[in-house]
Design a protein around this motif. Structure first.
Motif, short mmCIF file in Angstrom:
data_model
loop_
_atom_site.label_atom_id
_atom_site.label_comp_id
_atom_site.label_asym_id
_atom_site.label_seq_id
_atom_site.Cartn_x
_atom_site.Cartn_y
_atom_site.Cartn_z
N PRO A 4 30.32 28.93 54.32
CA PRO A 4 30.00 28.57 53.09
C PRO A 4 29.88 29.69 52.40
N TYR A 13 22.51 28.79 55.82
CA TYR A 13 23.11 27.80 54.87
C TYR A 13 22.26 26.40 54.87
N ALA A 18 26.83 22.59 52.75
CA ALA A 18 27.79 23.79 53.77
C ALA A 18 28.82 22.56 54.03
N TRP A 21 31.44 21.86 50.92
CA TRP A 21 31.80 23.55 51.08
C TRP A 21 33.12 23.38 52.17
N SER A 22 33.07 22.48 53.32
CA SER A 22 34.45 22.77 54.11
C SER A 22 34.53 21.39 54.19
N SER A 45 35.11 28.27 40.72
CA SER A 45 34.10 28.47 40.57
C SER A 45 33.81 27.99 38.68
N CYS A 65 33.19 20.89 45.05
CA CYS A 65 32.86 21.05 46.16
C CYS A 65 33.59 22.56 46.66
N LEU A 66 34.22 23.01 45.74
CA LEU A 66 33.80 24.87 46.14
C LEU A 66 33.25 25.42 45.12
N GLN A 67 32.53 25.31 44.68
CA GLN A 67 31.41 26.19 43.39
C GLN A 67 30.42 27.23 44.54
N PRO A 70 25.12 27.43 45.95
CA PRO A 70 25.42 25.23 46.60
C PRO A 70 24.88 24.55 45.45
N ARG A 73 27.51 22.63 43.65
CA ARG A 73 28.51 21.82 43.98
C ARG A 73 28.45 19.89 44.72
#
Length: 89
Positions: A4, A13, A18, A21-22, A45, A65-67, A70, A73
């Motif tokens: 992340p 993190y 995290a 994100w993954s 974003s 998920c990909l903000q 954190p 997200r």
């Protein structure tokens, strides 16, 4: 790529954001066939990313998920409850 962005910034993190994100990176790769580039991540974003191949719902989950922050997200537990991930018995 699965790491992340907050880890790159301050070397720390939290596990659940995290993981989200993954999972977002993995989902992006699965539906798009490549890793997101800087342009994709910038659009994601801003929740302004879409791709003609995956559905709008799939694009929304990837954006959630990909903000970069954190705190913005989707929460891991909420992700598990999303219709896309519910298994019919």
């Amino acid at each position: 790529m699965f790491c992340p962005p907050e880890f790159d910034v301050d070397g720390r993190y939290h596990a659940k954001p995290a993981t989200v994100w993954s999972l977002g990176i993995l989902l992006f790769v699965m539906v798009c066939g490549s890793y997101p580039d800087d342009k994709d991540l910038h659009m994601i974003s801003k929740n302004d990313w879409s791709n003609p191949d995956p559905s709008q719902e799939c694009c929304w989950i990837i954006c959630s998920c990909l903000q970069l922050d954190p705190q913005w997200r989707i929460i891991l537990e909420e992700m598990q409850l999303h219709d896309r991930f519910m298994v019919m018995k």
